[in-house]
Write an enzyme that holds these catalytic residues in place. Structure first.
Site, short mmCIF file in Angstrom:
data_model
loop_
_atom_site.label_atom_id
_atom_site.label_comp_id
_atom_site.label_asym_id
_atom_site.label_seq_id
_atom_site.Cartn_x
_atom_site.Cartn_y
_atom_site.Cartn_z
N ASP A 120 17.19 92.67 129.57
CA ASP A 120 18.00 93.71 129.51
C ASP A 120 18.57 94.02 130.80
OD1 ASP A 120 17.17 93.97 126.80
OD2 ASP A 120 15.84 95.60 127.02
N ALA A 131 10.05 90.24 121.74
CA ALA A 131 9.09 90.51 122.90
C ALA A 131 8.78 91.94 123.11
CB ALA A 131 9.92 89.91 124.14
N GLU A 166 16.98 88.21 115.58
CA GLU A 166 17.62 87.54 116.66
C GLU A 166 17.43 86.18 116.99
OE1 GLU A 166 18.13 91.53 119.49
OE2 GLU A 166 16.42 90.55 119.82
N ASN A 193 16.80 100.07 109.69
CA ASN A 193 17.26 101.63 109.82
C ASN A 193 18.24 101.81 108.68
OD1 ASN A 193 19.74 100.41 110.69
ND2 ASN A 193 19.43 100.69 112.67
N LEU A 233 14.74 106.56 110.92
CA LEU A 233 15.83 107.38 110.69
C LEU A 233 16.03 108.12 112.20
CD1 LEU A 233 14.53 108.98 107.50
CD2 LEU A 233 16.31 107.47 107.53
N ASP A 245 15.92 107.67 127.33
CA ASP A 245 16.72 106.39 126.88
C ASP A 245 16.00 105.81 125.58
OD1 ASP A 245 17.59 103.79 126.72
OD2 ASP A 245 16.74 102.91 128.77
N ASP A 293 11.61 99.04 118.28
CA ASP A 293 10.61 98.18 118.53
C ASP A 293 9.26 98.67 119.00
OD1 ASP A 293 12.78 96.43 118.27
OD2 ASP A 293 13.25 96.40 120.38
O1 RIB Z 1 15.63 96.86 120.20
C1 RIB Z 1 16.20 96.87 121.58
C2 RIB Z 1 16.47 95.40 122.14
O2 RIB Z 1 17.69 94.84 121.46
C3 RIB Z 1 16.99 95.44 123.68
O3 RIB Z 1 15.64 95.30 124.22
C4 RIB Z 1 17.88 94.09 123.53
O4 RIB Z 1 17.24 93.18 124.32
C5 RIB Z 1 18.19 93.91 122.20
O5 RIB Z 1 17.39 92.67 121.57
NA NA Z 2 12.77 104.29 126.63
#
Ligand code: RIB
Ligand code: NA
Length: 309
Positions: free
Chosen positions: A14, A43, A141, A186, A223, A248, A254
């Site tokens: 990221d 990850a 992904e 979502n 949500l 953030d 995740d």
């Molecule tokens: O869900 C957040 C993630 O989405 C981020 O870490 C970014 O790498 C994307 O895969």
């Molecule tokens: Na965060």
């Protein structure tokens, strides 16, 4: 038997820029801050579960660049089994330029790179180890054929699965994911998956029910600040949000899924695990970054104390 979790999914590096606003086309704009961190939905979920003490096996692919090596080191540092993490020669690792505004809202670009090389053959190669897992987590992904293949593999071996259909993939064939134990979209992912509107609570309920009708046992709709909804054949339960000041929100979904996997595998309980996962995700949004904002078991115990005080 050990309650092991497997993640068949992505990794990204990221590249997080905090912004006041996005530049217009042709405009150059200064942004206040940049930081790099480990991400990727697969990850992230693996790391959230592992930080909470889960035994995690990760199947993923990195490129032969500096990001790839540090990603492998990071998984290892988090105690994740990397024996089925592969390096793809001549490919870049997955990267995600992320822009976070002052309200904590994010915009994300993903370049999948080597993640596109996680193939059904990799599932076969890891089959003996995957069979020892009690739960397999997937996101979108990596190639869809790999997701379908993994779901079929899990079904054949009686392993429970969580499918997080994110990011929204228009090519996803809903009829190929009906064996998933849990589907966790979502609102917009649910709309795409079902072809139904999800603008109101009623519509969300109906869209989720259409998945149940197709054979999916449990739908958990995330949500955002409104919490989550758990929908099964005979249940529709709101998982209340936890109020925090967002710094953030990247990777909060995740954090929710990875921690849910850990709590669920530990206890076998659905609703209590989801409630705890909502608290874990809320805690993560109070800190900047993706994985770096995920609490360890000890830190989470502390946050739980402040919640019940
Ligand atoms: O869900 C957040 C993630 O989405 C981020 O870490 C970014 O790498 C994307 O895969
Ligand atoms: Na965060």
């Amino acid at each position: 038997m050990a309650r092991r979790i497997a993640v068949v999914g992505s990794n990204m590096t990221d590249l997080v820029t905090s912004i006041i606003r996005m530049p217009a086309p042709g405009e150059t704009l200064e942004a206040p801050e940049f930081s790099m961190g480990f991400g990727g939905k697969g990850a992230n979920q693996a790391v959230a579960a592992a930080r909470l003490g889960a035994d995690v096996l990760m199947l993923t692919k990195v490129g032969d660049d500096v990001f790839g090596q540090s990603t492998i080191n990071n998984l290892k540092d988090n105690g994740i089994d990397i024996s089925h993490v592969g390096t793809v020669p001549g490919k870049s690792s997955g990267v995600a330029p992320i822009f976070v505004d002052e309200t904590g809202e994010n915009s994300i670009l993903i370049i999948k790179g080597a993640n596109n090389d996680l193939k059904p053959a990799d599932i076969d190669a890891a089959a003996d180890d995957l069979k020892k897992c009690s739960l397999i987590l997937m996101q979108l992904e990596v190639p869809l054929e790999t997701v379908y293949y993994t779901l079929a593999f899990a079904e054949k071996h009686g392993i429970e699965t969580i499918l997080n259909p994110a990011p929204a993939a228009p090519d996803l064939d809903p009829s190929k994911v009906t064996t998933a134990t849990f589907v966790v979209p979502n609102e917009s992912e649910l709309a795409l998956l079902t072809g139904l509107p999800t603008g109101t609570d009623d519509e969300i309920e109906q869209a989720a029910r259409s998945l149940i009708a197709k054979g999916i046992r449990t739908v958990i709709v995330t949500l955002g600040a409104r919490g989550a909804r758990l929908i099964t054949k005979d249940q529709s339960t709101m998982i209340a949000p936890v109020k925090v000041t967002p710094k953030d929100t990247t990777g909060a979904g995740d954090a929710f899924i990875g921690s849910f996997a850990r709590f669920y595998v530990e206890t076998g309980e659905l609703e209590p695990s989801l409630k705890k996962a909502a608290i874990y995700a809320a805690d993560s949004i109070t800190r900047p970054g993706t994985q770096k904002s995920y609490a360890t078991a000890r830190e989470f115990e502390q946050f739980l104390t402040t919640q019940s005080a």
